[in-house]
Design a protein around this motif. Structure first.
Motif, PDB file in Angstrom:
ATOM      1  N   UNK A 124       0.835  -1.198   0.000  1.00  0.00           N
ATOM      2  CA  UNK A 124       0.000   0.000   0.000  1.00  0.00           C
ATOM      3  C   UNK A 124       0.871   1.250   0.000  1.00  0.00           C
ATOM      4  N   UNK A 125       0.279   2.339  -0.444  1.00  0.00           N
ATOM      5  CA  UNK A 125       0.994   3.610  -0.532  1.00  0.00           C
ATOM      6  C   UNK A 125       1.460   4.097   0.837  1.00  0.00           C
ATOM      7  N   UNK A 126       0.765   3.727   1.896  1.00  0.00           N
ATOM      8  CA  UNK A 126       1.136   4.169   3.247  1.00  0.00           C
ATOM      9  C   UNK A 126       2.241   3.304   3.869  1.00  0.00           C
ATOM     10  N   UNK A 127       2.772   2.352   3.100  1.00  0.00           N
ATOM     11  CA  UNK A 127       3.852   1.499   3.582  1.00  0.00           C
ATOM     12  C   UNK A 127       3.394   0.172   4.167  1.00  0.00           C
ATOM     13  N   UNK A 128       2.104   0.009   4.370  1.00  0.00           N
ATOM     14  CA  UNK A 128       1.599  -1.254   4.906  1.00  0.00           C
ATOM     15  C   UNK A 128       1.471  -2.286   3.787  1.00  0.00           C
ATOM     16  N   UNK A 129       1.130  -3.498   4.172  1.00  0.00           N
ATOM     17  CA  UNK A 129       1.030  -4.602   3.215  1.00  0.00           C
ATOM     18  C   UNK A 129      -0.326  -5.273   3.381  1.00  0.00           C
ATOM     19  N   UNK A 130      -1.078  -5.389   2.305  1.00  0.00           N
ATOM     20  CA  UNK A 130      -2.381  -6.051   2.308  1.00  0.00           C
ATOM     21  C   UNK A 130      -2.137  -7.522   1.940  1.00  0.00           C
ATOM     22  N   UNK A 131      -2.161  -8.391   2.940  1.00  0.00           N
ATOM     23  CA  UNK A 131      -1.858  -9.806   2.733  1.00  0.00           C
ATOM     24  C   UNK A 131      -3.022 -10.530   2.064  1.00  0.00           C
ATOM     25  N   UNK A 132      -2.688 -11.304   1.048  1.00  0.00           N
ATOM     26  CA  UNK A 132      -3.654 -12.170   0.363  1.00  0.00           C
ATOM     27  C   UNK A 132      -3.118 -13.594   0.509  1.00  0.00           C
ATOM     28  N   UNK A 133      -3.707 -14.337   1.435  1.00  0.00           N
ATOM     29  CA  UNK A 133      -3.213 -15.687   1.714  1.00  0.00           C
ATOM     30  C   UNK A 133      -4.406 -16.569   2.056  1.00  0.00           C
ATOM     31  N   UNK A 155     -12.220 -18.500   0.961  1.00  0.00           N
ATOM     32  CA  UNK A 155     -11.550 -17.870   2.105  1.00  0.00           C
ATOM     33  C   UNK A 155     -11.058 -18.913   3.108  1.00  0.00           C
ATOM     34  N   UNK A 156     -10.562 -20.038   2.562  1.00  0.00           N
ATOM     35  CA  UNK A 156      -9.929 -21.054   3.405  1.00  0.00           C
ATOM     36  C   UNK A 156      -8.463 -20.672   3.578  1.00  0.00           C
ATOM     37  N   UNK A 157      -7.834 -21.025   4.710  1.00  0.00           N
ATOM     38  CA  UNK A 157      -6.426 -20.709   4.875  1.00  0.00           C
ATOM     39  C   UNK A 157      -5.579 -21.329   3.764  1.00  0.00           C
TER      40      UNK A 157
END
Length: 161
Positions: A124-133, A155-157
């Protein structure tokens, strides 16, 4: 190294090639555009069912969040519209394609079980990370000459322990 934009199934494998195009290319592009019309014809409405595993390994915690295609469509649109409001430090399309793997499709006659997995995320632009797992099992059918989604457990692990 795999090309995340390249369909791994040859056009001669009609079922798998078509399913990959539907669940990867078309799904990602429609989601990024928040345009349900691009994927609306990819579903069998009659009897559609979606289970939300809530990223939980215990099926006791899974929910019938999408008892109809309308319920799923509404949530899909909400998520897509929320996503459009986000600011990213990288190209979201490239990041999502890179995160997505769909290489296992079991076809039996006019029915298919599809395993779509996400392993990565977006900066993300704010330095965070949007995890897709997470991962989704799609149930597809050959319906009126086209492969379509008749339901899923999502949406299973990823990976499942």
């Amino acid at each position: 190294m795999r090309d995340p934009f390249k369909n791994p199934f040859p056009e001669t494998d009609f079922a798998r090639h078509s399913i990959w195009e539907m669940l990867v290319t078309r799904d990602i592009d429609a989601f990024l555009a928040a345009d349900w019309d691009k994927v609306a014809d990819d579903f069998v409405e009659d009897g559609f069912l979606g289970i939300n595993a809530n990223r939980e390994t215990n099926p006791d915690n899974w929910r019938l969040s999408f008892p109809s295609l309308v319920a799923y469509r509404d949530e899909w649109l909400r998520q897509a519209q929320d996503f459009q409001k986000e600011k990213f430090a990288e190209d979201p399309r490239t990041a999502i394609f890179t995160t997505t793997t769909l290489e296992e499709i079991e076809v039996e006659g006019e029915t298919a079980l599809v395993r779509k997995k996400f392993d990565g995320g977006l900066r993300k632009a704010d330095g965070s990370f949007d995890t897709m797992k997470w991962q989704t099992l799609y149930y597809c059918r050959l319906h009126k000459g086209r492969w379509k989604i008749s339901g899923f457990t999502g949406y299973m692990p990823n990976p499942m322990p």
